[in-house]
Design an enzyme around this catalytic site. Sequence first.
Site, PDB file in Angstrom:
ATOM      1  N   GLU A   1     -10.248   0.177   9.935  1.00  0.00           N
ATOM      2  CA  GLU A   1      -9.163   1.099   9.626  1.00  0.00           C
ATOM      3  C   GLU A   1      -9.520   1.876   8.358  1.00  0.00           C
ATOM      4  O   GLU A   1      -9.548   1.310   7.264  1.00  0.00           O
ATOM      5  CB  GLU A   1      -7.849   0.335   9.414  1.00  0.00           C
ATOM      6  CG  GLU A   1      -6.696   1.223   8.977  1.00  0.00           C
ATOM      7  CD  GLU A   1      -5.446   0.446   8.586  1.00  0.00           C
ATOM      8  OE1 GLU A   1      -4.597   1.008   7.879  1.00  0.00           O
ATOM      9  OE2 GLU A   1      -5.334  -0.746   8.979  1.00  0.00           O
TER      10      GLU A   1
ATOM     11  N   ARG B   1      -6.111   7.699   2.361  1.00  0.00           N
ATOM     12  CA  ARG B   1      -5.737   7.654   0.942  1.00  0.00           C
ATOM     13  C   ARG B   1      -6.738   8.386   0.071  1.00  0.00           C
ATOM     14  O   ARG B   1      -6.549   8.464  -1.145  1.00  0.00           O
ATOM     15  CB  ARG B   1      -5.622   6.199   0.467  1.00  0.00           C
ATOM     16  CG  ARG B   1      -4.581   5.385   1.218  1.00  0.00           C
ATOM     17  CD  ARG B   1      -4.568   3.948   0.728  1.00  0.00           C
ATOM     18  NE  ARG B   1      -3.762   3.095   1.594  1.00  0.00           N
ATOM     19  CZ  ARG B   1      -3.680   1.776   1.469  1.00  0.00           C
ATOM     20  NH1 ARG B   1      -4.362   1.160   0.521  1.00  0.00           N
ATOM     21  NH2 ARG B   1      -2.938   1.066   2.304  1.00  0.00           N
TER      22      ARG B   1
ATOM     23  N   LYS C   1       2.487  -2.960  13.161  1.00  0.00           N
ATOM     24  CA  LYS C   1       1.950  -3.429  11.895  1.00  0.00           C
ATOM     25  C   LYS C   1       3.126  -4.008  11.108  1.00  0.00           C
ATOM     26  O   LYS C   1       4.173  -3.366  10.999  1.00  0.00           O
ATOM     27  CB  LYS C   1       1.334  -2.264  11.129  1.00  0.00           C
ATOM     28  CG  LYS C   1       0.878  -2.597   9.716  1.00  0.00           C
ATOM     29  CD  LYS C   1       0.220  -1.367   9.083  1.00  0.00           C
ATOM     30  CE  LYS C   1      -0.264  -1.668   7.685  1.00  0.00           C
ATOM     31  NZ  LYS C   1      -1.097  -0.561   7.143  1.00  0.00           N
TER      32      LYS C   1
END
Length: 220
Positions: A49, A53, A137
């Site tokens: 993943e 960011r 999630k």
Amino acid sequence: MSLDPEQLARRLDDVLKQAPVVPVLAIERVAQAGPLARALVEAGLPVLEVTLRTPVALEAIRRIRIEVPTAVVGAGTVLTPTDLAAVDAAGAAFAIAPGATPTLYAAARTSSIPFLPGIATASELMAGLEQGHTRFKFFPAEAAGGIAALRGFAGPFPQVKFCPTGGIDAARAPAYLALPNVVTVGGSWMVPADALAAADWARIGTLARVAAGLRQAASH
């Protein structure tokens, strides 16, 4: 392309079940992407993943797809429909969000890649079920109640499975993986910031190999 709930769950399971841990990566330099992905995949963690960011995240996804074709690379920190479209165009295999909104759910219905929304409460989980999702999630896992919360969800939501992420490390992961409603866990402990900055792929590989063996540890 619109997936029905069973198709969506199946596509996410096909990805998430490939390893007990999904490394959550914040890649600062594109040059790190290929060697980092290679170290993780070769150690037994093929599902990656890459979080949105950093400014180079989309290019890192593209680079990994080219340089490490055995990696199953997706995107994390997908916050908006624009983010979802961008990671789809970059070739991500899946998209993960820390939460979800009605507009993001709507965009996910027409995306070509499976979307894993984030939830932290029963109400958020019920909203996701209304949107046709049964895979989530759980974030931030430790802060949101951890293992006790996931055990609590199992009763009223037996059809739901989770990828808990947030505050999980090598010591905590086995207890999560032992839960029947946990498919895999997300974490970044196998990629320490100092090791990444130093391009210490051997150290990262060693930590990743331990992480790859955690499901077996959880079953004992």
